[in-house]
Scaffold this active site. Sequence first.
Site, PDB file in Angstrom:
ATOM      1  N   ARG A   1      40.226  42.023  40.084  1.00 59.02           N
ATOM      2  CA  ARG A   1      40.773  41.370  38.651  1.00 59.02           C
ATOM      3  C   ARG A   1      40.283  41.619  37.967  1.00 59.02           C
ATOM      4  NH1 ARG A   1      40.577  37.705  35.899  1.00 59.02           N
ATOM      5  NH2 ARG A   1      39.162  36.840  37.237  1.00 59.02           N
ATOM      6  N   VAL A   2      40.052  41.977  36.563  1.00 59.39           N
ATOM      7  CA  VAL A   2      38.844  42.194  35.512  1.00 59.39           C
ATOM      8  C   VAL A   2      40.243  41.192  34.741  1.00 59.39           C
ATOM      9  CG1 VAL A   2      37.624  43.622  36.186  1.00 59.39           C
ATOM     10  CG2 VAL A   2      39.605  44.257  34.758  1.00 59.39           C
ATOM     11  N   SER A   3      39.090  40.555  33.942  1.00 62.60           N
ATOM     12  CA  SER A   3      40.015  39.268  32.584  1.00 62.60           C
ATOM     13  C   SER A   3      40.112  39.960  31.599  1.00 62.60           C
ATOM     14  CB  SER A   3      38.869  38.575  32.405  1.00 62.60           C
ATOM     15  OG  SER A   3      38.587  37.629  33.145  1.00 62.60           O
ATOM     16  N   THR A   4      39.699  42.013  31.078  1.00 59.19           N
ATOM     17  CA  THR A   4      39.960  41.873  30.032  1.00 59.19           C
ATOM     18  C   THR A   4      40.050  43.539  30.116  1.00 59.19           C
ATOM     19  OG1 THR A   4      38.011  42.509  29.484  1.00 59.19           O
ATOM     20  CG2 THR A   4      38.385  40.489  28.475  1.00 59.19           C
TER      21      THR A   4
ATOM     22  N   GLN B   1      37.420  46.570  30.557  1.00 58.30           N
ATOM     23  CA  GLN B   1      36.385  46.167  32.149  1.00 58.30           C
ATOM     24  C   GLN B   1      37.048  46.524  32.855  1.00 58.30           C
ATOM     25  OE1 GLN B   1      36.901  41.389  32.189  1.00 58.30           O
ATOM     26  NE2 GLN B   1      34.711  41.093  31.812  1.00 58.30           N
TER      27      GLN B   1
END
Length: 181
Positions: A8-11, A14
């Site tokens: 998982r990444v936030s944006t 990324q």
Amino acid sequence: MATYGYARVSTTDQDLTTQVEKLTQAGCTIVREEKMSGTTREGRKELDTLLAFLHPGDVLMVTKIDRLARSVGDLQDIVKAIRAKGAALKATDQSVDTSTAAGKAFLDMLGVFAEFETNLRKERQMDGIAKAKKAGVYKGGKTRIDRETVIQMKVEGHGPSAIAKALGVSRMQIHRILTQA
């Protein structure tokens, strides 16, 4: 018994490549990817899918615990769901073993630090916005909805749903404007 990976990444700008590679190298047969904030579990469909799919003896693996959750409460809920399935949680970059008291304590500390980091980032952001406002650089976001149009449409007898649809915005935004008017 299977090992499933969660990256998982936030944006959206990324990259997940490094996480996926580490999880694959660690033996994950399936890796689910998500570009969502870790500050809440809401809307994280890939994580929900993995949690629903776990069976006794399976392992859910992440590269770091902060990829799983950014709050202690969410982390504890996720770990509880994993344990309820008879599965385990592992991290490739951190020695997490949830079957021991020390491992549980270490996991909780990692969760505390992840939440602390998120709170610090929010504070820095708010400080930056306050400084920008004081300097006259930042004046808030652009007005996206013409308040007078909303009020006029309401006077003409249109309901909030119809107004929202006509203007291409959410009903909540219309309700806020009408409440303030």
